[in-house]
Scaffold this motif. Structure first.
Motif, PDB file in Angstrom:
ATOM      1  N   LEU A   1      12.215  11.510  -0.183  1.00  0.00           N
ATOM      2  CA  LEU A   1      11.677  10.182  -0.026  1.00  0.00           C
ATOM      3  C   LEU A   1      12.826   9.099  -0.516  1.00  0.00           C
ATOM      4  CD1 LEU A   1       9.578   8.351   0.887  1.00  0.00           C
ATOM      5  CD2 LEU A   1       8.590   8.448  -1.212  1.00  0.00           C
ATOM      6  N   GLN A   2      13.015   8.377   0.469  1.00  0.00           N
ATOM      7  CA  GLN A   2      13.894   7.079   0.254  1.00  0.00           C
ATOM      8  C   GLN A   2      12.950   5.973   0.426  1.00  0.00           C
ATOM      9  OE1 GLN A   2      17.390   6.155   2.488  1.00  0.00           O
ATOM     10  NE2 GLN A   2      17.251   4.105   2.319  1.00  0.00           N
ATOM     11  N   ILE A   3      12.657   5.237  -0.909  1.00  0.00           N
ATOM     12  CA  ILE A   3      11.677   4.089  -0.807  1.00  0.00           C
ATOM     13  C   ILE A   3      12.495   2.815  -0.478  1.00  0.00           C
ATOM     14  CG2 ILE A   3      10.022   2.935  -2.167  1.00  0.00           C
ATOM     15  CD1 ILE A   3       9.573   5.116  -3.944  1.00  0.00           C
ATOM     16  N   GLU A   4      12.000   2.116   0.557  1.00  0.00           N
ATOM     17  CA  GLU A   4      12.811   0.866   1.155  1.00  0.00           C
ATOM     18  C   GLU A   4      12.038  -0.356   0.634  1.00  0.00           C
ATOM     19  OE1 GLU A   4      13.239   1.643   4.976  1.00  0.00           O
ATOM     20  OE2 GLU A   4      14.864   3.184   4.784  1.00  0.00           O
ATOM     21  N   GLN A   5      10.662  -0.269   0.325  1.00  0.00           N
ATOM     22  CA  GLN A   5       9.841  -1.639   0.000  1.00  0.00           C
ATOM     23  C   GLN A   5       9.096  -1.240  -1.006  1.00  0.00           C
ATOM     24  OE1 GLN A   5      10.291  -4.686   1.328  1.00  0.00           O
ATOM     25  NE2 GLN A   5       8.496  -5.290   0.307  1.00  0.00           N
ATOM     26  N   GLY A   6       8.737  -1.792  -2.216  1.00  0.00           N
ATOM     27  CA  GLY A   6       7.468  -1.677  -2.706  1.00  0.00           C
ATOM     28  C   GLY A   6       6.698  -3.081  -3.126  1.00  0.00           C
ATOM     29  N   SER A   7       5.490  -2.934  -3.112  1.00  0.00           N
ATOM     30  CA  SER A   7       4.599  -4.181  -3.823  1.00  0.00           C
ATOM     31  C   SER A   7       3.360  -3.873  -4.344  1.00  0.00           C
ATOM     32  CB  SER A   7       4.451  -4.840  -2.247  1.00  0.00           C
ATOM     33  OG  SER A   7       3.559  -4.018  -1.577  1.00  0.00           O
ATOM     34  N   ALA A   8       2.950  -4.668  -5.226  1.00  0.00           N
ATOM     35  CA  ALA A   8       1.779  -4.776  -6.057  1.00  0.00           C
ATOM     36  C   ALA A   8       1.143  -6.028  -6.067  1.00  0.00           C
ATOM     37  CB  ALA A   8       2.098  -4.145  -7.166  1.00  0.00           C
ATOM     38  N   ASN A   9       0.007  -6.375  -6.544  1.00  0.00           N
ATOM     39  CA  ASN A   9      -0.462  -7.580  -7.080  1.00  0.00           C
ATOM     40  C   ASN A   9      -1.991  -7.145  -7.726  1.00  0.00           C
ATOM     41  OD1 ASN A   9      -3.312  -7.579  -5.303  1.00  0.00           O
ATOM     42  ND2 ASN A   9      -1.743  -7.477  -3.683  1.00  0.00           N
ATOM     43  N   MET A  10      -2.192  -8.129  -8.787  1.00  0.00           N
ATOM     44  CA  MET A  10      -3.278  -8.032  -9.610  1.00  0.00           C
ATOM     45  C   MET A  10      -3.687  -9.568  -9.980  1.00  0.00           C
ATOM     46  SD  MET A  10      -2.868  -7.223 -13.469  1.00  0.00           S
ATOM     47  CE  MET A  10      -1.666  -5.765 -13.252  1.00  0.00           C
ATOM     48  N   ARG A  11      -4.861  -9.455 -10.524  1.00  0.00           N
ATOM     49  CA  ARG A  11      -5.558 -10.796 -10.517  1.00  0.00           C
ATOM     50  C   ARG A  11      -5.997 -10.943 -11.910  1.00  0.00           C
ATOM     51  NH1 ARG A  11      -9.103 -14.180  -7.243  1.00  0.00           N
ATOM     52  NH2 ARG A  11      -7.242 -14.945  -6.555  1.00  0.00           N
ATOM     53  N   LEU A  12      -5.322 -11.687 -12.893  1.00  0.00           N
ATOM     54  CA  LEU A  12      -5.300 -11.772 -14.435  1.00  0.00           C
ATOM     55  C   LEU A  12      -6.457 -12.511 -14.755  1.00  0.00           C
ATOM     56  CD1 LEU A  12      -1.627 -11.767 -15.153  1.00  0.00           C
ATOM     57  CD2 LEU A  12      -2.892 -10.006 -15.516  1.00  0.00           C
ATOM     58  N   PRO A  13      -7.024 -12.316 -16.054  1.00  0.00           N
ATOM     59  CA  PRO A  13      -8.389 -13.192 -16.322  1.00  0.00           C
ATOM     60  C   PRO A  13      -7.820 -14.619 -16.910  1.00  0.00           C
ATOM     61  CG  PRO A  13      -7.665 -11.663 -18.053  1.00  0.00           C
ATOM     62  CD  PRO A  13      -6.699 -11.385 -17.079  1.00  0.00           C
TER      63      PRO A  13
END
Length: 147
Positions: free
Chosen positions: A58-70
């Motif tokens: 696998l060649q990963i070309e894009q990564g993303s993540a998100n989270m709501r914090l308190p």
């Protein structure tokens, strides 16, 4: 006259640099996966994982993540762990403020590799003075190559 213009245009196009993706002009086997992670009360981090399909690297070309914090003042960290040639490494994604002041997101083009059949890990962690339950989402996009 027209044939001379066409010939000149062909020469100019042949000598012009092209915009090319890391894997060439096109990916024969595009790959994309995503997920959601529940963050239990008083846990600072969680891990998601997926396996690279057998017979492919696998060649990963894009990564993303998100989270709501308190709280708006809390911090988050996002990482992708991959194995290449039997060597495991963790790669950090830059973190930015999201839609709301309490949101954190990570995104960006990357060039990461993972061996066939290896496990890719997504690490999402937080530092908070108050740690209620929460959730985060993540996505990885890239290309599969026969191994």
């Amino acid at each position: 006259m027209k044939s001379r213009n066409v010939a000149c245009l062909a020469v100019i196009l042949a000598l012009s640099p092209c915009i090319v993706q890391a894997h060439g002009d096109a990916c024969a086997n595009p790959f994309q996966t995503s997920g959601s992670i529940a963050i239990p009360v008083n846990y600072s981090g969680v891990t998601a994982q997926f396996a690279v399909p057998a017979g492919y690297r696998l060649q990963i070309e894009q990564g993303s993540a998100n989270m709501r914090l308190p709280l708006n003042t809390d911090r988050a960290d996002f990482q992708i762990g991959t194995t290449v040639g039997g060597n495991y490494a963790v790669h950090n994604l830059d973190v930015a403020e999201g839609f709301a002041a309490s949101d954190r997101k990570a995104f960006g083009p990357v060039t990461l590799y993972a061996d066939k059949g290896s496990i890719v890990r997504i690490f999402i962690s937080r530092i908070a003075t108050n740690s209620p339950a929460g959730s985060a989402t993540w996505a990885v996009t890239g290309c599969l190559y026969p191994a």
